[in-house]
Design an enzyme around this catalytic site. Structure first.
Site, PDB file in Angstrom:
ATOM      1  N   HIS A  82       0.754  -1.112   0.072  1.00  0.00           N
ATOM      2  CA  HIS A  82       0.031   0.045  -0.020  1.00  0.00           C
ATOM      3  C   HIS A  82       0.900   1.264  -0.088  1.00  0.00           C
ATOM      4  O   HIS A  82       1.861   1.282   0.762  1.00  0.00           O
ATOM      5  CB  HIS A  82      -0.884  -0.088   1.427  1.00  0.00           C
ATOM      6  CG  HIS A  82      -2.091   0.808   1.217  1.00  0.00           C
ATOM      7  ND1 HIS A  82      -1.980   2.282   1.099  1.00  0.00           N
ATOM      8  CD2 HIS A  82      -3.392   0.484   1.027  1.00  0.00           C
ATOM      9  CE1 HIS A  82      -3.119   2.846   1.075  1.00  0.00           C
ATOM     10  NE2 HIS A  82      -4.119   2.053   1.215  1.00  0.00           N
ATOM     11  N   THR A 170      12.135   9.543  10.446  1.00  0.00           N
ATOM     12  CA  THR A 170      11.615   8.176  10.631  1.00  0.00           C
ATOM     13  C   THR A 170      10.039   8.219  10.766  1.00  0.00           C
ATOM     14  O   THR A 170       9.481   6.967  10.082  1.00  0.00           O
ATOM     15  CB  THR A 170      11.976   7.110  11.758  1.00  0.00           C
ATOM     16  OG1 THR A 170      11.499   8.202  12.900  1.00  0.00           O
ATOM     17  CG2 THR A 170      13.473   7.132  12.054  1.00  0.00           C
TER      18      THR A 170
END
Lengths: 301, 301
Positions: A82, A170
């Site tokens: 995805h 991150t």
């Protein structure tokens, strides 16, 4: 619970059940939050949490979510089918009861400001919260994904609505936005001719001249020997189920085809069904306050 | 709250708001009870309390009710237009969600035993809890009212199901019983001819050959220049709203009359409306668990 706002954040972790559980527990523990569902998709490597509460509870739930996700999900090591741009990828806010889309837009800005200031994560407002039409569509915002955002954000067109003009190392970036409840609604036809379903789907969907809040396509149901008009009802209060059902019925009759049945996939707000009962029974002055269970929800807390 | 049982006790006090408030407060304070409504009728000198909970909560609520009522209501000094035989006159127990009529029958016996042993009040089980057909009808049980019960109870036919064979000196006797939820449902017709409403009412009601769980009569709505089929739906799960609506529609067409609208008076369980939506939208495998608010009720507590 007089006010019910639904929050359905998508996070970029769908393979480590323990990590998903820790994140879900953190959300569940936020004051006023009721966590209704957690679904993980390993191939997408993505999970969807469903929780509800009033505006204060939703804020607390989103704060708890980010506090739990940021140290646990590192997008530099994430892969899955995805598309995604953030550790928390998207935070939709949906009015269910006692709240309007407009109130959820206000809430989305408050949530966005807090995410940006607390974690230094850039936030894009999308759907009904979008500052411009170009940012309404989540797929447009997400183009380039996590790996492409450092470059994408140098373009002044993609300065975020909140937070720094560079992705979090991150956690990437996140989209936050208010939208109406979406109902996945399918209508099954007594024919195996996919052309009939396709042509009805084209007739009822917004893009083809149909209802404003309908997306639809034809699908073959091979095992049933039938076809289906597969529908996303993106605003059931303005384009209600029964109106679409009756339109499909009339269009199908033109081909000598009848409706075998319809189905609601997943959850729907009670009002979506009350509206159908109200229409067909021609109710006068009906209010969902006349429903015993609604009273129960309101008396609670 | 997975199990929702509704309890709608009628008490013989409708003129002293302070006394009614004290009684309502006692019920509200019982563990697990949610008091939804209190309605007093001064001319009837009677109040109706509506509260819900699971079986344990309903027991606690009924116990709190009697503890509060017995010292406060003296039937030897009570007068009002509504027939009555007890300070607490009747205690209906109604399954709403996660409970059956059968479970409410069991509960009614437990409640009856406790009332009899704690207060020495005779209890008659009625409706679905009745030990014989002769005791099903509350009006039959209540005949003679408080003043006539000392005499009535000497007849072996009227020995109570629980408690002594003599009325409590100030609290009289009480009927306790399980029954299905009752929905007051009216259908308004586009004519001022009362004969049409009368004839449709006769066609749909049980006594005239109609639906088993329908009571109906024709009523003139003078101010609207219309007539109404006024209906008591005494078991909406077995005779649902939409079936009665469609039958009335068909009968009315025979007179060239159309349905102007229908109305639900007071509260109805959500399922009564979901059943109509399910019918008209031809839903496949619909369950009220798919309704977001139902999840909320179940996640709560």
């Amino acid at each position: 619970m007089r006010t019910v706002i639904e929050c359905v954040p998508n996070i970029s972790e769908g393979r480590d059940p323990e990590r998903v559980r820790e994140i879900a527990d953190a959300v569940r523990a936020a004051p006023g939050v009721r966590l209704l569902d957690v679904s993980s998709d390993p191939s997408h490597n993505r999970s969807v949490l469903t929780f509800v509460g009033d505006a204060a509870a939703v804020k607390a739930g989103v704060a708890a979510l980010f506090d739990a996700v940021v140290p646990r999900i590192d997008l530099t090591r994430h892969e899955g089918e995805h598309p995604r741009m953030g550790a928390v990828d998207v935070v939709p806010l949906i009015p269910i009861r006692g709240a309007t889309v407009e109130e959820c837009v206000v809430l989305s800005r408050e949530v966005a400001a807090e995410i940006a200031s607390r974690h230094g994560i850039p936030v894009y407002l999308y759907e009904d919260s979008a500052a411009s039409e170009a940012r309404r569509n989540l797929a447009e915002i997400r183009k380039g994904e996590f790996e492409g955002f450092a470059e994408k954000m140098k373009n002044p067109k993609w300065v975020p609505d909140f937070g720094p003009a560079r992705p979090h190392p991150t956690a990437g970036v996140v989209a936050v936005g208010a939208r109406s409840a979406l109902i996945a609604y399918n209508i099954n036809l007594g024919t195996n001719d996919l052309k009939v379903a396709d042509s009805i789907a084209r007739a009822i969907r917004h893009i083809g001249g149909g209802f404003r809040y309908v997306k639809a396509m034809g699908v073959a149901l091979a095992e049933r020997g039938q076809v289906q008009v597969s529908i996303n009802m993106i605003n059931y209060t303005k384009t209600p189920l029964h109106r679409v059902f009756e339109c499909v019925k009339s269009e199908a009759e033109r081909y000598g085809v009848s409706i075998v049945g319809s189905e609601i996939v997943g959850l729907a707000p009670a009002d979506a069904l009350f509206m159908a009962a109200d229409h067909y029974l021609r109710l006068e002055n009906f209010s969902s306050d006349q429903v015993l269970e609604t009273r129960l929800l309101e008396e609670g807390e």
